[in-house]
Scaffold this active site. Structure first.
Site, PDB file in Angstrom:
ATOM      1  N   ALA A  28       0.579  -0.971   0.252  1.00 59.94           N
ATOM      2  CA  ALA A  28       0.026  -0.031  -0.326  1.00 59.94           C
ATOM      3  C   ALA A  28       0.312   1.008   0.125  1.00 59.94           C
ATOM      4  O   ALA A  28       0.283   2.389  -0.912  1.00 59.94           O
ATOM      5  CB  ALA A  28      -0.959  -0.038   1.050  1.00 59.94           C
ATOM      6  N   GLU A  81       3.300   0.916  -3.883  1.00 61.12           N
ATOM      7  CA  GLU A  81       1.496   1.520  -5.008  1.00 61.12           C
ATOM      8  C   GLU A  81       0.787   3.078  -5.043  1.00 61.12           C
ATOM      9  O   GLU A  81       1.396   3.703  -5.866  1.00 61.12           O
ATOM     10  CB  GLU A  81       0.182   0.429  -4.910  1.00 61.12           C
ATOM     11  CG  GLU A  81      -0.244   0.513  -6.445  1.00 61.12           C
ATOM     12  CD  GLU A  81      -1.576  -0.524  -5.857  1.00 61.12           C
ATOM     13  OE1 GLU A  81      -1.751  -0.914  -7.468  1.00 61.12           O
ATOM     14  OE2 GLU A  81      -2.010  -0.113  -5.243  1.00 61.12           O
ATOM     15  N   SER A  89       1.633   5.856  -3.821  1.00 62.57           N
ATOM     16  CA  SER A  89       2.416   7.083  -3.272  1.00 62.57           C
ATOM     17  C   SER A  89       2.995   7.099  -5.195  1.00 62.57           C
ATOM     18  O   SER A  89       3.313   8.656  -4.975  1.00 62.57           O
ATOM     19  CB  SER A  89       3.326   6.415  -2.259  1.00 62.57           C
ATOM     20  OG  SER A  89       3.024   6.875  -0.511  1.00 62.57           O
ATOM     21  N   CYS A 134      -6.980   5.589   4.654  1.00 63.55           N
ATOM     22  CA  CYS A 134      -5.927   5.667   4.865  1.00 63.55           C
ATOM     23  C   CYS A 134      -5.124   5.904   5.660  1.00 63.55           C
ATOM     24  O   CYS A 134      -5.009   6.963   6.450  1.00 63.55           O
ATOM     25  CB  CYS A 134      -5.245   6.318   3.331  1.00 63.55           C
ATOM     26  SG  CYS A 134      -3.787   5.667   2.847  1.00 63.55           S
ATOM     27  N   GLU A 186       5.152  12.588   0.866  1.00 63.06           N
ATOM     28  CA  GLU A 186       6.245  11.950  -0.260  1.00 63.06           C
ATOM     29  C   GLU A 186       6.217  12.659  -1.832  1.00 63.06           C
ATOM     30  O   GLU A 186       6.588  13.463  -2.338  1.00 63.06           O
ATOM     31  CB  GLU A 186       5.794  10.678  -0.562  1.00 63.06           C
ATOM     32  CG  GLU A 186       6.563   9.529   0.233  1.00 63.06           C
ATOM     33  CD  GLU A 186       5.669   8.075   0.206  1.00 63.06           C
ATOM     34  OE1 GLU A 186       5.627   8.049  -0.446  1.00 63.06           O
ATOM     35  OE2 GLU A 186       5.827   7.588   1.438  1.00 63.06           O
TER      36      GLU A 186
END
Length: 414
Positions: free
Chosen positions: A240, A243, A245, A351, A360
């Protein structure tokens, strides 16, 4: 009742449009206009109901009658990617009380305050990854920034050295299997499972200041999770965290390059970047549809009856462009109030990595703006390739030009 059965049969015959991969927003716009919920046959032959409108989507994301547990899936329901039991006991397959117990164990590691402590390191990595593109005046920003989320997750889990490169390669294969090797994804899963087994045993004997060591202590000392749950949580953190990010960074940069006025606004005022990332997530979410859910009982969404055990997908990309919720939703507005957007979920399954994903993206985009202010696409938008999945929005590459290379090839790109 006969009419309802007939309606189900008619809708089951509809195939999910292939255009949903390359141009999901046009597909979802038409679906929203046609009705709140549609039933489609998915590419693997299974069927699912797709919820398209904001109010219905937000309510469904928080509806306890919609289960993430595969135990509630009926015959023919789409269950998503299959995993071995040691990797499948994760938060994406759980309801309360197990979901509550495991989420409580890991939530303290992903608080906004703790994620902010990672920002300086993330900025340094983003700057270093961009250096070859700056030097050459050209490059592929998808490939350039792909190592960034892996580096961050490895820091969180305490993974060092050569293991990072191996993990990146396995994760890349799992999320984008080569077309000429249908068994590659299965091998990558087994490699990651074996790797995590070795890593957990190593950290049992030599714990560090990382989330995986803390989870091992919770497993061994307090018996608050099983061995499969421990391994599955580590696996979920890797996949998670990588992918969404990676896809968010690529999508956001492409979107900004297609909107030069918004690019110029960020150049003039970098302070807009945190709000801009939220708007970019609304405008082009990396996960266009939610995790699959299964009704525990027959229920209605948007006035449409959905039987227990069927698969329900919530079209986030559609809901976050619903004109009933957002004024002028097809316009990118970096100053928009994006509160209530659904790109990172809603309710108990919101999330966990949201703060980290935003940081990020902010640091990657910020590095590009500072160091490549005259960036432009190297190919027309129509020539860009997309990974063939309706459940993720992922560029295969993002070729760009800058500086003298960009000036030599300047011309209209559409």
């Amino acid at each position: 009742m006969a009419g309802a059965v007939e309606l189900l049969v008619v809708r089951t015959e509809k195939m999910l449009p292939a255009a949903v991969v390359a141009d999901p927003h046009a597909v979802y716009e038409q679906l929203r206009e046609d009705g709140p919920v549609h039933r489609f046959v998915l590419p693997d032959g299974s069927s699912a109901w797709i919820v398209t409108r904001y109010d219905d989507a937000r309510a469904a994301l928080a509806d306890p009658r919609l289960s993430l547990s595969k135990a509630h899936a009926g015959p023919g329901a789409w269950k998503g990617f299959g995993l071995p039991p040691a990797l499948d006991a994760n938060l994406l397959n759980m309801d309360p009380p197990d979901h509550t117990r495991l989420r409580r164990l890991v939530s303290s590691a992903f608080t906004p305050r703790r994620m902010e402590l990672l920002r300086p390191g993330i900025a340094r990595v983003a700057d270093a990854l961009l250096e070859p593109v700056v030097a050459a005046g050209e490059g592929d920003l998808v490939r350039t920034f792909a190592p960034l989320p892996v580096a961050v997750i490895c820091d969180v889990l305490g993974i060092a050295g050569q293991q990072r490169g191996e993990l990146k390669n396995w994760a890349a294969v799992l999320l984008a299997p080569p077309k000429d090797d249908p068994k590659a994804a299965g091998r990558a899963v087994l490699e990651i499972q074996a790797f995590l087994g070795r890593l957990i045993e190593d950290k049992r004997s030599r714990p560090g200041d990382d989330i995986l060591s803390a989870l091992i202590a919770a497993r061994d000392d307090d018996d608050r999770l099983s061995e499969d749950e421990l391994t599955s949580l580590a696996f979920l953190t890797i996949i998670a965290g990588y992918e969404n990010s990676a896809n968010l960074i690529g999508l956001s940069l492409l979107t900004l390059l297609q909107h030069p006025a918004q690019w110029a606004a960020l150049l003039a005022d970098p302070g807009l970047l945190p709000g801009a990332v939220r708007e970019l997530m609304r405008f082009e979410p990396p996960a266009p549809v939610s995790l699959r859910r299964f009704p525990k009982q027959d229920l209605e969404i948007g006035g449409v009856r959905i039987p227990a055990g069927d698969t329900v997908l919530i079209a986030i990309a559609s809901a976050d462009r619903d004109p009933a919720r957002w004024p002028d939703p097809g316009t990118l507005d970096l100053t928009r109030d994006t509160s209530g957007q659904l790109s990172l979920g809603h309710g108990i399954h919101y999330c966990l990595g949201a703060p980290l994903a935003r940081i990020e993206a902010e640091e990657a985009i910020g590095a590009v703006l500072r160091r490549l202010p005259d960036l432009r696409l190297a190919v027309p938008v129509g020539e860009l390739g997309w990974r063939p999945s309706f459940r993720s929005r992922a560029l295969q590459s993002l070729p760009v030009l800058a500086g003298e290379a960009g000036q030599r090839q300047r011309g209209p790109l559409h």
